[in-house]
Design an enzyme around this catalytic site. Structure first.
Site, PDB file in Angstrom:
ATOM      1  N   ASP A   1       0.788  -1.246   0.000  1.00 24.34           N
ATOM      2  CA  ASP A   1       0.000   0.000   0.000  1.00 24.34           C
ATOM      3  C   ASP A   1       0.815   1.289   0.000  1.00 24.34           C
ATOM      4  OD1 ASP A   1      -2.498  -0.916  -0.334  1.00 24.34           O
ATOM      5  OD2 ASP A   1      -3.156  -0.702   1.751  1.00 24.34           O
TER       6      ASP A   1
ATOM      7  N   HIS B   1       2.596  -7.150  -0.405  1.00 24.89           N
ATOM      8  CA  HIS B   1       2.016  -7.936   0.689  1.00 24.89           C
ATOM      9  C   HIS B   1       2.911  -9.114   1.041  1.00 24.89           C
ATOM     10  CE1 HIS B   1      -0.850 -10.230   3.023  1.00 24.89           C
ATOM     11  NE2 HIS B   1      -1.645  -9.173   3.035  1.00 24.89           N
TER      12      HIS B   1
ATOM     13  N   LYS C   1       3.170   1.587  -5.035  1.00 29.81           N
ATOM     14  CA  LYS C   1       3.989   1.081  -6.160  1.00 29.81           C
ATOM     15  C   LYS C   1       3.196   1.051  -7.478  1.00 29.81           C
ATOM     16  CE  LYS C   1       4.681  -2.657  -3.708  1.00 29.81           C
ATOM     17  NZ  LYS C   1       4.070  -2.160  -2.459  1.00 29.81           N
ATOM     18  N   THR C   2       1.956   0.539  -7.392  1.00 33.57           N
ATOM     19  CA  THR C   2       1.157   0.421  -8.619  1.00 33.57           C
ATOM     20  C   THR C   2       0.709   1.799  -9.091  1.00 33.57           C
ATOM     21  OG1 THR C   2       0.452  -1.758  -7.886  1.00 33.57           O
ATOM     22  CG2 THR C   2      -0.845  -0.750  -9.643  1.00 33.57           C
TER      23      THR C   2
HETATM   24  N1  LIG Z   1      -2.697  10.246  -0.396  1.00 35.93           N
HETATM   25  C1  LIG Z   1      -2.087   9.495  -1.290  1.00 35.93           C
HETATM   26  N2  LIG Z   1      -2.479   8.231  -1.496  1.00 35.93           N
HETATM   27  C2  LIG Z   1      -1.821   7.496  -2.411  1.00 35.93           C
HETATM   28  C3  LIG Z   1      -0.727   7.998  -3.146  1.00 35.93           C
HETATM   29  N3  LIG Z   1      -0.273   7.024  -3.958  1.00 35.93           N
HETATM   30  C4  LIG Z   1      -1.059   5.955  -3.751  1.00 35.93           C
HETATM   31  N4  LIG Z   1      -1.995   6.222  -2.827  1.00 35.93           N
HETATM   32  C5  LIG Z   1      -3.068   5.351  -2.348  1.00 35.93           C
HETATM   33  O1  LIG Z   1      -2.499   4.299  -1.576  1.00 35.93           O
HETATM   34  C6  LIG Z   1      -3.234   3.092  -1.766  1.00 35.93           C
HETATM   35  C7  LIG Z   1      -2.296   1.986  -2.184  1.00 35.93           C
HETATM   36  O2  LIG Z   1      -1.739   2.283  -3.444  1.00 35.93           O
HETATM   37  P1  LIG Z   1      -1.157   1.159  -4.390  1.00 35.93           P
HETATM   38  O3  LIG Z   1      -0.556   1.848  -5.565  1.00 35.93           O
HETATM   39  O4  LIG Z   1      -2.155   0.090  -4.646  1.00 35.93           O
HETATM   40  O5  LIG Z   1      -0.033   0.581  -3.435  1.00 35.93           O
HETATM   41  P2  LIG Z   1       0.940  -0.642  -3.733  1.00 35.93           P
HETATM   42  O6  LIG Z   1       2.238  -0.306  -3.102  1.00 35.93           O
HETATM   43  O7  LIG Z   1       0.956  -0.958  -5.183  1.00 35.93           O
HETATM   44  O8  LIG Z   1       0.254  -1.840  -2.923  1.00 35.93           O
HETATM   45  P3  LIG Z   1       0.594  -3.411  -3.076  1.00 35.93           P
HETATM   46  O9  LIG Z   1       0.960  -3.642  -4.482  1.00 35.93           O
HETATM   47  O10 LIG Z   1      -0.660  -4.138  -2.709  1.00 35.93           O
HETATM   48  O11 LIG Z   1       1.716  -3.693  -2.151  1.00 35.93           O
HETATM   49  C8  LIG Z   1      -4.296   3.415  -2.809  1.00 35.93           C
HETATM   50  O12 LIG Z   1      -5.505   3.685  -2.162  1.00 35.93           O
HETATM   51  C9  LIG Z   1      -3.774   4.649  -3.495  1.00 35.93           C
HETATM   52  O13 LIG Z   1      -4.785   5.473  -4.033  1.00 35.93           O
HETATM   53  C10 LIG Z   1      -0.334   9.358  -2.918  1.00 35.93           C
HETATM   54  O14 LIG Z   1       0.586   9.891  -3.516  1.00 35.93           O
HETATM   55  N5  LIG Z   1      -1.032  10.039  -1.980  1.00 35.93           N
HETATM   56 MG   LIG Z   2       0.586  -2.695  -6.132  1.00 36.59          MG
END
Ligand SMILES: Nc1nc2c(ncn2[C@@H]2O[C@H](COP(=O)(O)OP(=O)(O)OP(=O)(O)O)[C@@H](O)[C@H]2O)c(=O)[nH]1
Ligand SMILES: [Mg+2]
Length: 459
Positions: free
Chosen positions: A65, A128, A68-69
């Protein structure tokens, strides 16, 4: 990893039904690749790949979270506006129903894009802890990684575990993106930056020299607050253009670890992966081995990112169309080499480092000779026995204690293509408990001998 645009390679200019292009995940862990499915032009494209821009393999790692994506989508958005990428939305990257339902990444997904100087293959890894295997597969061919850390949290358990694994896999360089700058104050961001530099040093990276970019991937994606949004992506892309990349070994015999296997209706079988060393060209005779099987084949054509290759070079993420083998014959973890250059083996000697409790999230357990463990190489895992070292002389069990390093012999259940210098991870349950590097391989016959000796002793 897969060559995006593989279908182009295989259709030979004919339109085929995308539903007939099937991919098998070769083991329980998986990696997705985004193909161009709707740009009919690309189905017919037969352009040659240009080596004007250096090809570099990168990707996003970091705690669940942390963004990254979102960052992966934001980079493709930014570069699509400059003409160097196709924009992949968040939903196109995390597209499996379970990923959508849970809002997390499960499979590592690969996208391609270009800057003025480089051509990138980017793998977005899951954060995760349940999907560490997929992260290892995603990271296995990265030249450099983008470590994403949310300013709201700072470094977290999988930030550290990913750093440890990336180092162990051989990723030399990092660029850090401190994300969610929209949701944290300046003081907090400064503290997080200091903490990251310390943690980088601890895991063997250069904390002082590693570029750190501060921004918000979400703002970039949603066209908000350009200072922390699009401008931060511009800085990140600049850092990626300057990240040092390892020299490619073009002179050693080719070694092509298979990531995915595809069957293309009317054309045949395609294996995709990153050529670890050497070069490959059309007509080369290959031997594909792993999981106790060995098969011969010939390369009939090659492609990378919608472009035809006249030769595959070390570091290329390529798709190879091969002769006479079916999709069912092959699986991820097998390795293609030039016939007669390397042999699969079951016996390895490895330097093992067992993690102590304070190292990461892992359990602190020793590795004891005589025990069976599962070891995870970059794209495959196999049950392995650790016979007691010098068993014939004193029969004494040797062990490597948590926090310590030692050399151990290991015998794999099935012969695999392993080379000196290959690295692996020892995992128990959900935890990474140790890491290892192969220092020697020994003959299958000798390994068989040890295996039999152990059985006899038990009887
Ligand atoms: N406030 C804020 N939220 C963000 C930002 N970037 C991502 N998010 C939020 O953080 C949450 C997780 O983002 P992801 O891009 O799914 O995170 P991840 O690292 O890919 O997660 P995993 O792949 O499951 O490990 C989402 O609800 C996004 O909208 C940002 O720059 N600011
Ligand atoms: Mg991701």
């Amino acid at each position: 990893m897969a060559a995006v645009g593989l279908r182009t390679l295989l259709t030979g200019g004919r339109r085929i039904n995308p539903l007939k292009v099937s991919t098998i995940p070769a083991c329980s862990v998986s990696c997705n690749f985004i193909f161009s499915t709707n740009t009919s032009q690309r189905w017919y494209a037969k352009e040659a790949h240009s080596r004007e821009r250096m090809h570099v393999n990168i990707g996003t790692i970091g705690h669940v979270d942390h963004g990254k994506t979102t960052l992966t989508a934001a980079i493709t958005k930014y570069l699509s506006e400059k003409g160097g990428a196709k924009f992949y939305s968040y939903d196109q990257i995390d597209k499996a129903p379970e990923e959508k339902a849970r809002g997390i990444t499960i499979n590592a997904t690969s996208v391609g894009y270009e800057t003025d100087h480089r051509h990138f293959s980017h793998v977005d890894c899951p954060g995760h802890e349940d999907y560490i295997k997929n992260m290892i597969i995603g990271t296995s061919s990265m030249d450099a990684a983008i470590l994403v850390v949310a300013a709201t949290d700072g470094t977290m358990p999988q930030t550290r575990e990913h750093l440890l694994l990336a180092k162990q896999i051989g990723v030399q360089n990092l660029v850090v993106y401190i994300n969610k700058a929209d949701a944290a104050d300046e003081e907090m961001i400064e503290l997080v930056e200091m903490e990251i530099r310390e943690v980088l040093d601890k895991y063997g990276f250069n904390g002082d020299e590693t570029p750190i970019v501060i921004g918000s991937a979400l703002c970039a994606l949603e066209d908000k607050e350009p200072k922390i949004g699009s401008e931060s992506i511009e800085k990140l892309v600049e850092a990626l253009d300057n990240v040092p990349c390892p020299d490619r070994d073009l002179s050693s015999p080719p070694v092509f670890p298979i990531d995915t296997v595809h069957s293309i209706a009317g054309r045949g079988t395609v294996i995709t992966g990153c050529l670890k060393q050497g070069t490959l060209k059309k007509g080369d005779a290959l031997e594909i081995s792993g999981f106790g099987k060995s098969m011969k084949t010939t390369v009939t054509s090659m492609e990378m990112f919608h472009k035809i290759l006249d030769r595959v070079e070390a570091g290329d993420q390529a798709g190879l169309l091969i002769k006479n083998l079916k999709r069912e014959d092959l699986r991820r973890g097998m390795v293609a080499v030039k016939s007669g250059t390397f042999k699969p083996t079951r016996g390895i000697v490895a330097t093992i480092f067992m993690l102590s409790k304070k190292e990461v999230t892992g359990r602190a357990v020793p590795l004891v000779s005589g025990k069976d463990v599962s070891i995870l190489f970059k794209t495959w895992s196999v049950n392995t026995r650790c016979p007691a070292d010098d068993e014939s002389e004193d029969g004494a069990a040797k062990m490597v204690m948590p926090g310590e390093q030692g050399s151990m012999k290991m015998v794999l259940r099935v012969p695999m293509m392993i080379m000196k210098g290959d690295r692996f991870t020892i995992r128990m349950g959900k935890s990474t408990v140790g890491t290892g590097m192969v220092t020697d391989v020994y003959d299958v016959a000798v390994a068989d001998d040890l295996f039999v000796k152990k059985k006899a002793k038990r009887a």
